[in-house]
Write a protein that holds these residues in place. Structure first.
Motif, short mmCIF file in Angstrom:
data_model
loop_
_atom_site.label_atom_id
_atom_site.label_comp_id
_atom_site.label_asym_id
_atom_site.label_seq_id
_atom_site.Cartn_x
_atom_site.Cartn_y
_atom_site.Cartn_z
N GLU A 215 0.83 -1.21 0.00
CA GLU A 215 0.00 0.00 0.00
C GLU A 215 0.87 1.26 0.00
OE1 GLU A 215 -0.68 -2.60 2.13
OE2 GLU A 215 -2.43 -3.30 1.03
N GLN A 216 1.94 1.26 0.77
CA GLN A 216 2.83 2.42 0.81
C GLN A 216 3.53 2.61 -0.53
OE1 GLN A 216 5.14 1.20 4.18
NE2 GLN A 216 4.14 2.68 5.55
N ALA A 217 3.96 1.52 -1.13
CA ALA A 217 4.62 1.58 -2.43
C ALA A 217 3.64 2.12 -3.48
CB ALA A 217 5.15 0.22 -2.84
N PHE A 218 2.40 1.64 -3.43
CA PHE A 218 1.39 2.10 -4.38
C PHE A 218 1.11 3.59 -4.17
CE2 PHE A 218 -3.09 2.77 -5.61
CZ PHE A 218 -2.97 2.49 -6.95
N GLN A 219 1.01 4.02 -2.92
CA GLN A 219 0.78 5.44 -2.63
C GLN A 219 1.94 6.28 -3.17
OE1 GLN A 219 -1.98 6.67 -1.22
NE2 GLN A 219 -1.23 8.76 -1.36
N GLN A 220 3.15 5.80 -3.03
CA GLN A 220 4.31 6.52 -3.54
C GLN A 220 4.27 6.62 -5.08
OE1 GLN A 220 8.03 4.88 -2.23
NE2 GLN A 220 9.21 6.61 -3.02
N VAL A 221 3.87 5.55 -5.74
CA VAL A 221 3.74 5.56 -7.20
C VAL A 221 2.70 6.59 -7.61
CG1 VAL A 221 2.90 4.20 -9.17
CG2 VAL A 221 4.52 3.19 -7.58
N MET A 222 1.57 6.63 -6.91
CA MET A 222 0.52 7.60 -7.24
C MET A 222 1.02 9.03 -7.06
SD MET A 222 -3.00 5.92 -5.76
CE MET A 222 -3.83 7.48 -5.85
N GLU A 223 1.71 9.30 -5.98
CA GLU A 223 2.21 10.65 -5.72
C GLU A 223 3.25 11.05 -6.77
OE1 GLU A 223 3.61 10.64 -1.69
OE2 GLU A 223 1.59 10.39 -0.88
N THR A 224 4.07 10.11 -7.19
CA THR A 224 5.14 10.41 -8.14
C THR A 224 4.62 10.69 -9.54
OG1 THR A 224 6.62 8.98 -6.87
CG2 THR A 224 7.29 9.53 -9.12
N TYR A 225 3.65 9.91 -10.01
CA TYR A 225 3.27 9.96 -11.42
C TYR A 225 1.91 10.57 -11.72
CZ TYR A 225 7.21 6.79 -11.87
OH TYR A 225 8.45 6.22 -11.82
N SER A 226 1.10 10.90 -10.73
CA SER A 226 -0.28 11.33 -11.00
C SER A 226 -0.35 12.61 -11.84
CB SER A 226 -1.09 11.47 -9.72
OG SER A 226 -0.50 12.43 -8.88
N ASP A 227 0.44 13.63 -11.54
CA ASP A 227 0.39 14.88 -12.31
C ASP A 227 0.82 14.65 -13.76
OD1 ASP A 227 -0.52 16.34 -10.16
OD2 ASP A 227 1.47 17.06 -9.59
N TYR A 228 1.87 13.90 -13.94
CA TYR A 228 2.38 13.61 -15.28
C TYR A 228 1.33 12.86 -16.10
CZ TYR A 228 5.34 11.61 -18.93
OH TYR A 228 5.86 11.24 -20.13
N LEU A 229 0.73 11.83 -15.50
CA LEU A 229 -0.27 11.03 -16.20
C LEU A 229 -1.53 11.84 -16.48
CD1 LEU A 229 0.12 7.66 -14.26
CD2 LEU A 229 1.01 8.24 -16.52
N LEU A 230 -1.88 12.74 -15.58
CA LEU A 230 -3.03 13.60 -15.80
C LEU A 230 -2.82 14.50 -17.01
CD1 LEU A 230 -5.80 14.52 -14.81
CD2 LEU A 230 -4.64 16.13 -13.30
#
Length: 171
Positions: free
Chosen positions: A5-20
């Motif tokens: 869950e922590q790893a997934f949260q980190q992935v979301m924080e890292t890539y969400s703006d770029y993917l958006l």
């Protein structure tokens, strides 16, 4: 060591703006782009064991987003919305059109390109990927990328005024 869950949260924080940003460039609607990115993260979370690390995680996530954007653009809900917008479109105020900056005209011209041409221009100029990186990301040959870029530039040159074209050509 991070939990899943922590790893997934980190992935979301890292890539969400770029993917958006990538999703928006495809679908031209922020709310739909947000939904697509959320759906992409959900798909990644459900199937993250299947990620084989043949490419970077960023490339893998971008591929998921691109596929979901293309699915959305083929969907009935999108086509229905486009049809509705065509019938109820309001006329633009001439004064507003005169106040638009050259970059907005350029962005609009790029967003009006067909998707295959738009995506190579966006990845090459805005994401600053090389021709080979664009080819790998889109799973096409580098010659196809070059051909699409040439066609996109030609269409942009036809659509833009000479001043706007010079701004784009100098970037």
């Amino acid at each position: 060591m991070l939990s899943d869950e922590q790893a997934f949260q980190q992935v979301m924080e890292t890539y969400s703006d770029y993917l958006l940003r990538i999703a928006y460039l495809y679908v031209k609607d922020w709310q739909v782009a947000e939904d697509i990115v959320q759906d992409s993260f959900l798909s990644y979370y459900v199937k993250f064991e299947q990620f084989e690390e043949r490419a970077s995680l960023k490339t893998y996530l971008v591929r998921i987003v691109i596929n979901k954007c293309k699915d959305y653009l083929k969907s009935w809900s999108y086509r229905k919305q486009q049809l509705t917008n065509t019938f109820f479109q309001t006329k633009t105020d001439p004064q507003k059109m005169l106040q638009q900056a050259e970059r907005l005209d350029i962005a609009e011209a790029i967003l009006n390109l067909p998707i295959p041409l738009r995506e190579v221009i966006i990845h090459y100029y805005y994401e600053e990927l090389s021709v080979l990186e664009v080819a790998n990301l889109l799973r096409i040959s580098d010659n196809t990328v070059k051909t699409r870029m040439r066609r996109a530039r030609q269409l942009l040159k036809e659509k833009l005024s000479s001043d706007e074209w010079e701004v784009l050509a100098n970037e």
